[in-house]
Design an enzyme around this catalytic site. Structure first.
Site, short mmCIF file in Angstrom:
data_model
loop_
_atom_site.label_atom_id
_atom_site.label_comp_id
_atom_site.label_asym_id
_atom_site.label_seq_id
_atom_site.Cartn_x
_atom_site.Cartn_y
_atom_site.Cartn_z
CG ASP A 193 -1.60 1.50 1.60
OD1 ASP A 193 -2.65 1.70 0.85
OD2 ASP A 193 -1.66 1.64 2.74
CG ASP A 236 -2.35 2.16 6.93
OD1 ASP A 236 -1.84 3.14 7.63
OD2 ASP A 236 -1.84 1.93 5.43
CG ASP A 265 -4.31 -1.39 3.23
OD1 ASP A 265 -4.48 -1.32 1.82
OD2 ASP A 265 -3.72 -0.66 3.71
#
Length: 630
Positions: free
Chosen positions: A331, A524, A528
């Site tokens: 990410d 995080d 996600d």
């Protein structure tokens, strides 16, 4: 060698005392064997002496063996050690019987010490997460442990503090850094009556909230529980060794029995005591302690070393998996970037960037928007010469106000077009978020703002490539131009922007379609969580990460540093090499001394070395990982 217990600091002496007493009595017995005359120190006195030396270390093993036999588990290391040592007493080899059990117990103490060191390292991770709450009781605010706060109580959180417990905001409002929960870099304004979650950081005002969940339901308690049960998730190598021991142990029982009885039909000068001694030596040597203990301890040492470096592996199986990872998907916001806006560049038409920044800060100080906060933070203390008045928001465009009686504008290109103010065309080519400044119908310059990459982000990509991970991919909900620009700067192989959580999952599914890929996903936020669950190894940024991401992930990086990904790989590879070393060392030494023992060339002391000595050396090899710097 599996009945080791945790060493409680206050009762350490009780744990070490039996081994110490046994060692003193054994040493004294060996001296007496050579010094005292037989008339005084006869076989009965000698036997009594060594029984007393044997009991402190032997009784716990005998008891464990009896309990397991009662549970119909006849073939285990406790039975092996019990039969071998009692057999040694039966044929008059008292010192050997005591020595085998003594060194067995010393091995357990080494193991217990190593396991506790690893556990302390793991638990020390949790110190960086919130460990207090300021609760209102009897009209006073008290600082207490989060475990002591009850549902419905009121707690206070000051600016800059992280919310320790879930709750509902009371009689106030504030901005919160929610990047850990949403993956968005923009702070969120939360008002009275709205939910505030553990892990958010209060940015503006001292706030109060009513607690809606107990500490036991928080991410803190869940992580601690994960730590305590990390060793329950076995690596494939560990499970293989356990299965091997279940077959191996009964096999050596019958081989030892055969070694005692079969020579009667083959050897002409058969002496039962001699062949029984060889069988007992064989039993002691063949005890699978070194394998059964050193292999899981090797993995546990790896978990402890990782925790020392701010990385939590939730099980030994993920250490194993980490050595096979060849594709890392990441990410962007909060993983490779800080998740907060910062001023990147200031460009002034008259080259007076200080004046331009002061003018921008004068008008932006009237806004709570994260872009405005980035500019005012960059400008520092407010300059009294630049005092804006009558500031108003122009929705979708920016801000309009007055400075010294003249119109001051701060916003996007559409704002200047609205007022027919010409600006530098280069502005349209800039990828980052941009704020244009105009004063008295004149274009003054621009300020670019971006979510700044983490200091070690580029290093993280370089180090991953050194480990042979050439396929690094960035998936982000941010706009594609910004995502691709960052990817190019960091050296990421491929980048995709403007993605919803389900689109990230789709990308992962496409990668997983190739069975050659072993994929680690790093993220995080709550958004996600699906990707973390789908990947072979899910890695969460835990310092600021959401509860959902931390719970779903297999590995948690508590320091939020992307460079720890390669550290995790390094620890996993080093741990695996130690485990393999232990297996090869233990099996090779045992096979050599087993053959020597079967042919009568190895004594009980040789057996002690082959069993306990090899186990101790394997344990010492395992704990090397705890002291290695990664």
């Amino acid at each position: 060698m599996a009945h080791s217990n945790e060493l409680n600091q206050q009762s350490k002496w009780r744990v070490y005392l039996p081994a110490a007493v046994s060692f003193i009595l054994l040493s004294a017995g060996l001296v007496l064997d050579h010094l005292l005359p037989y008339t005084f120190y006869n076989d009965y006195v000698r036997l009594a002496w060594y029984i007393v030396a044997y009991l402190p270390v032997g009784l716990p093993v005998l008891k464990e063996s009896a309990e397991l036999i009662g549970a119909k588990d006849f073939f285990n290391e406790f039975s092996l050690m019990s039969i071998a040592t009692l057999g040694a007493f039966a044929i008059g080899e008292y010192p050997e019987g005591v020595a085998v059990m003594l060194f067995y117990s010393v091995g357990e103490l080494f193991q217990a010490s190593a396991v506790n060191k690893a556990k302390r390292n793991i638990k020390s991770l949790l110190d960086i997460r919130p460990d207090f709450a300021t609760v209102l009781r009897d009209g006073k605010y008290l600082t207490v442990s989060p475990e002591e706060v009850r549902v419905g109580e009121k707690i206070q959180v000051k600016p800059g503090e992280r919310i320790p417990l879930d709750g509902v905001l009371h009689l106030s409002q504030s901005s919160f850094n929610t990047s850990a929960l949403t993956g968005e870099s923009k702070p969120r304004r939360i008002r009275e009556g709205e939910d505030v979650l553990a892990g958010m950081i209060n940015l503006d005002n001292a706030i109060e909230l009513h607690v809606t969940k107990l500490y036991s339901d928080s991410s803190l308690a869940k992580i601690l529980d994960m730590v305590q049960h990390a060793s329950a998730r076995k690596a494939k190598t560990e499970l293989l060794i356990r299965r091997f021991a279940r077959i191996y142990t009964p096999l050596v029982f019958f081989l030892a029995l055969s070694l005692t009885l079969l020579p009667y039909f083959i050897v002409s000068d058969y002496v039962f005591a001699d062949w029984l001694y060889r069988a007992l030596v064989f039993l002691v040597i063949s005890c699978p302690c070194a394998l059964v203990i050193s292999v899981p301890l090797g993995y546990f040492g790896g978990i402890g070393a990782a925790s020392k470096n701010g990385i939590l592996f939730k099980g030994a199986n993920f250490l194993d998996l980490m050595t096979h990872v060849n594709t890392v998907v990441m990410d962007k916001t909060g993983t490779l970037t800080h998740g907060v806006f910062k001023v990147q560049h200031v460009s002034a038409v008259n080259n007076d960037t200080k004046q331009l920044t002061a003018m921008a800060a004068a008008i932006e100080s009237f806004s709570n928007h994260p872009i405005a906060k980035a500019i005012t933070s960059y400008a520092g203390e407010k300059d009294p010469q630049f005092a804006a008045h009558n500031v108003m928001e122009v929705p979708g465009y920016g801000l309009q106000g007055e400075l010294n009686g003249m119109i001051l504008l701060a916003g996007n290109a559409k704002l200047l077009k609205k007022y027919d103010i010409a600006y530098d065309p280069i502005v349209d080519e800039i990828v980052d978020t941009i704020v244009l400044i105009a004063y008295n119908d004149q274009y003054m310059g621009y300020i670019t703002i971006a979510d700044e990459e983490k200091e070690d982000a580029a290093q993280a990509i370089r180090e991953m490539k050194k480990f042979g991970i050439q396929n690094t991919i960035m998936l982000s909900g941010d706009k594609s131009a910004i995502t691709e620009k960052l990817a190019q700067k960091l050296g990421v192989t491929a980048a995709y922007g403007d993605l919803l959580p389900e689109e990230k999952v789709r990308h992962l599914e496409e990668l997983k379609a190739n069975t050659a890929n072993c994929i680690a996903f790093v993220g995080d936020g709550i958004n996600d969580a699906p990707s973390l669950a789908l990947s072979d190894v899910g890695i969460a940024m835990g310092g600021m990460g959401s509860d959902a991401a931390i719970e779903v992930a297999d590995v948690v990086i508590q320091t939020d540093q992307p460079s720890k990904i390669s550290t995790a790989i390094s620890i996993a590879k080093y741990t695996k090499s130690i485990v393999i070393q232990n297996i090869i060392f233990a099996i090779s030494i045992k096979l050599i001394i087993l053959l020597l023992g079967a042919f009568g060339y190895a004594s009980m002391w040789g057996a002690v070395f082959a069993d306990v000595g090899v186990a101790l050396l394997a344990i010492l090899n395992s704990v090397r990982v705890l002291s290695k710097r990664f």
